[in-house]
Design a protein around this motif. Structure first.
Motif, PDB file in Angstrom:
ATOM      1  N   LYS A 131      27.884 -22.278  14.196  1.00 51.42           N
ATOM      2  CA  LYS A 131      29.279 -22.407  15.114  1.00 51.42           C
ATOM      3  C   LYS A 131      29.573 -22.776  16.329  1.00 51.42           C
ATOM      4  O   LYS A 131      30.224 -23.795  16.417  1.00 51.42           O
ATOM      5  CB  LYS A 131      30.080 -21.041  14.505  1.00 51.42           C
ATOM      6  N   THR A 135      31.474 -26.335  18.185  1.00 51.95           N
ATOM      7  CA  THR A 135      32.152 -26.399  18.939  1.00 51.95           C
ATOM      8  C   THR A 135      31.710 -26.780  20.534  1.00 51.95           C
ATOM      9  O   THR A 135      32.997 -27.779  21.139  1.00 51.95           O
ATOM     10  CB  THR A 135      32.621 -24.835  19.291  1.00 51.95           C
ATOM     11  N   HIS A 161      33.452 -26.221   9.625  1.00 51.79           N
ATOM     12  CA  HIS A 161      33.427 -26.186  11.084  1.00 51.79           C
ATOM     13  C   HIS A 161      33.723 -27.591  12.205  1.00 51.79           C
ATOM     14  O   HIS A 161      33.498 -26.954  12.973  1.00 51.79           O
ATOM     15  CB  HIS A 161      32.387 -24.904  12.000  1.00 51.79           C
TER      16      HIS A 161
END
Length: 372
Positions: A131, A135, A161
């Motif tokens: 994750k 990001t 995600h």
């Protein structure tokens, strides 16, 4: 005979015994889905070997047209675009794959032929490591290349995600679905899907009332791989759908990357395996990826002046078109295919000729450089 290419394309997918590759081959050979139906009784004679006579009967299919009419009516009512192979909005990278869908349904505002398209896939059981990579990677990518389209499958884990990280960083993102646009699966991703309609969109080959069955996800993966320049596997167990997508990407001659992890981590085993077997390049961050894809914007990589035709008097019109595009920057073959609107097999031949003439040089990763 109805000549609406959208209607005929949908109807052709409903004819039994033809399949993805058969339908694509028919349309490519005959010229259009409408002509496939118009000339159905003549096809075995006109194009021997492309269609068995036993399949001709399947094309005489009023029921397929009735269902196709309902699908098209639903699409128009719900503002869903029906993209056939002849539609300029159809993903051109995907169009060159032999098993590309002959019709796609799209809702949203993304340009599916963006010059830079990357697919990010991974396990449904994403760890904090995966994750965080999504990001950080898409945050940095948005700063390095703000015009990238991010593609994934709207599934649990890495997929969603990746979509959310793209939206958070102002990147357009498209979800490829394993069912029709009359539903969202999983339902808990509905808000993300709605947000994507404003900054990207939802794409599928499946008709309404199609269940998200397991085999549909495998079929969906070929679109995820085929419509992109590169596939990034963020996390994967030793077996999983992401590895299938990576395999498909290799078959389509797309670049494939994998994020490494500890040897003992279950959801890094697939990525480490891809890297070990030389099926994917190792990347640690967005900078690694941009360099590998040669997507930088540095002045040193740009040509200071456009190349004039007079410098290359022996070139054909198609070769000159490619030269003019390369005069702006080093580019990946998939980008050249999109910009020049030349099929990938023809583009490969053109680039080979230009190499033989000493006009271009092939760099690593399918990138081409114009020799001044």
């Amino acid at each position: 005979m109805n000549t609406d290419e959208r209607l005929c394309s949908i109807a052709l997918t409903l004819c039994p015994g033809i399949g993805h590759i058969g339908a694509k081959r028919l349309v490519d050979t005959v010229g259009s889905a409408a002509d496939v139906f118009r000339l159905r009784t003549e096809l075995p004679e006109r194009y021997p070997g492309i269609l068995h006579t036993s399949v001709v009967a399947a094309l005489d299919n009023p029921a397929a047209f009735l269902q196709a009419e309902k699908e098209l009516e639903w699409a128009e009512k719900n503002r869903v675009d029906c993209l056939t192979l002849s539609d300029e909005r159809y993903p051109s990278r995907l169009r060159d794959c032999e098993d590309a869908p002959i019709v796609l349904f799209f809702k949203g505002n993304a340009d599916l032929n963006r010059l830079r398209v990357v697919s990010m896939v991974g396990t449904r059981r994403a760890t904090d490591y995966g994750k965080r990579f999504c990001t950080d990677f898409l945050r940095d990518l948005s700063e390095l290349c703000s015009d990238v389209l991010v593609v994934s499958g709207l599934a649990y884990g890495i997929d969603v995600h990746a979509h959310r990280a793209a939206l958070s960083n102002g990147l357009s993102t498209v979800g490829v679905l394993a069912h029709g646009l009359d539903r969202i699966y999983p339902a808990v991703h509905r808000k993300t899907a709605v947000d994507m309609l404003a900054e990207g969109g939802l794409l599928t080959e499946f008709l309404t009332n199609t269940n998200p069955d397991r085999h549909n996800f495998v079929s969906r993966n070929r679109i995820v791989a085929g419509m992109s320049d590169a596939v990034i596997v963020v996390e994967s167990a030793a077996k999983g759908g992401s590895l299938i997508t990576a395999e498909l990407a290799e078959g389509y001659h797309r670049d494939c990357f994998a994020v490494p992890g500890r040897a003992t981590d279950e959801y890094s085993m697939g990525c480490n395996q891809l890297i070990r077997d030389n099926k994917a390049a190792l990347i640690n961050d967005a900078s690694d990826f941009v360099k590998a894809m040669n997507w930088g914007h540095g002045e040193e990589s740009r040509k200071t002046a456009a190349v004039q035709r007079s410098l290359f008097p022996e070139l054909t019109e198609e070769e000159m078109r490619v030269v003019k595009i390369l005069s702006r920057d080093d580019l990946h073959i998939n980008t050249l295919v999109v910009e020049a609107n030349i099929p990938v097999n023809r583009m490969s031949a053109i680039l080979f000729e230009l190499e033989m003439k000493g006009v271009v040089k092939a760099l690593v990763g399918g990138v081409y450089h114009l020799l001044a």
